[in-house]
Design an enzyme around this catalytic site. Structure first.
Site, PDB file in Angstrom:
ATOM      1  CG  HIS A 187      39.629  33.974  30.345  1.00 53.34           C
ATOM      2  ND1 HIS A 187      38.640  34.675  31.061  1.00 53.34           N
ATOM      3  CD2 HIS A 187      39.817  32.896  30.737  1.00 53.34           C
ATOM      4  CE1 HIS A 187      37.857  33.814  31.709  1.00 53.34           C
ATOM      5  NE2 HIS A 187      38.604  32.639  31.331  1.00 53.34           N
ATOM      6  CB  CYS A 232      39.992  29.492  32.207  1.00 55.36           C
ATOM      7  SG  CYS A 232      40.511  28.260  30.834  1.00 55.36           S
TER       8      CYS A 232
END
Length: 345
Positions: free
Chosen positions: A204, A220
């Protein structure tokens, strides 16, 4: 009389502007620019196990490595390691810095996405070419998973639903989080994201650009918004995502042996140096077993480990022997035997 003249002028002006007003009221389409979705990073042809080339950049007085990295799609740490002796927060006017855009390809399938945690980079393979992006990865306490996953869904303007563990962590620090953070400048997921089949993990964007190319996340993978906003439109559902952790990479290109070594942090402790040296010894031995026709120079390998700058170094070559030229060990002269022991592993 003056009033009549003034009214006539207003009416004439209104009639002159009427076509413009009519076009606006009729909803005539306004010209809008098409978003640039081309990659910000170069696309390099893969030559054997090597891709890319080193480049240079001349800094301005106000530049920092963080700003240069954001501008050129490079990570903060990779710039620091590639430019020893240069102040990353004040490199100065007219300083020429190295842009580390040469890579030994990681040991993985050359398809889809490969993320190497040790170098904070994401490789995207397209046929015989590759794009390389900096990424932020998990910390020691919250490591990113080593997995073989795939992309399940692209997301535009994603909302963030913090997991219970992160909410508890922030609650304990006196900075509680809501159950949902809507899209916008306060959203840690940035402008776009790729959902992975590894449950709970995303590639992301970010609202904290300094973390790109560093171990800063809860697991992440953070990209610059300028990169992920284009990247999501290149990557299809089902694209494979391999996550590996290889601080030592060896490869062959054009008959030459190349070694790339990555230290994990800006500082390089003696303990890390010794750990990497042992790992390099193991990798070199395994590499020589796999490629019996190569010879490597110990001094070149020692120098690569000593620097651990993430830049490929040539440490040997492939040697082709014609059958008639092969000599038995008993026939080798003492001088040539001593020379080989001095120079090579």
């Amino acid at each position: 009389m003056g009033f009549i003249k003034y009214s006539a002028l207003l009416l004439a002006g209104a009639l002159a502007l009427q076509p413009v007003w009519a076009a606006t009221e009729a909803g005539a389409p306004e010209k809008t620019e098409t978003p640039d979705r081309s990659p910000r990073v170069p696309t390099f042809k893969i030559n054997g196990d090597l891709a890319g080339q080193l480049d240079a950049f001349t800094t301005r007085y106000e530049d920092t490595f963080a700003e240069v990295g954001n501008q050129l799609a490079l990570g903060y740490l990779e710039l620091v390691k590639a430019n020893p002796g240069v102040d990353p927060w004040l490199p100065g006017e007219g300083t020429i810095i190295t842009l580390p855009r040469q890579y030994v390809i990681p040991e993985a399938r050359r398809e889809g996405i490969v993320i190497n945690l040790a170098e904070y980079r994401l490789y995207y393979f397209t046929g015989d070419s590759v794009e390389v992006y900096p990424v932020g990865v998990g910390t020691t306490d919250n490591p990113s998973p080593l997995t073989d996953a795939e992309v399940t869904m692209p997301l535009e303007s994603p909302a963030w639903y913090p997991p219970a563990s992160i909410r508890a962590e922030r609650e304990a620090s006196g900075d509680p989080l809501p159950r949902m953070i809507p899209p916008g400048p306060g959203n840690p997921l940035g402008s776009h994201a790729l959902m992975l089949s590894e449950k709970g993990y995303l590639i992301h964007g970010t609202n904290k650009q300094f973390g790109v190319g560093m171990p800063v996340s809860h697991g992440c993978f953070r990209m610059y918004n300028e990169d992920i906003s284009r990247f999501v439109y290149q990557v299809g559902k089902g694209t494979s995502v391999q996550i590996v952790n290889d601080p030592v990479k060896l490869g062959v290109s054009g008959g030459e042996v190349w070694l790339e070594v990555h230290r994990p942090h800006e500082e390089y402790s003696q303990q890390e140096r010794e750990r990497l040296w042992q790992e390099v010894l193991q990798e070199v031995e395994a590499f020589r077993q796999k490629h019996p026709g190569v010879e490597v120079q110990r001094r070149a390998i020692e120098l690569a480990v000593d620097q651990a700058d993430g830049i490929p170094a040539m440490v040997g070559e492939q040697v082709t022997h014609v059958a008639s030229e092969k000599a038995t060990k008993d026939d080798q002269s003492p001088q040539s035997e001593e020379q080989e022991q001095t120079l090579y592993f």
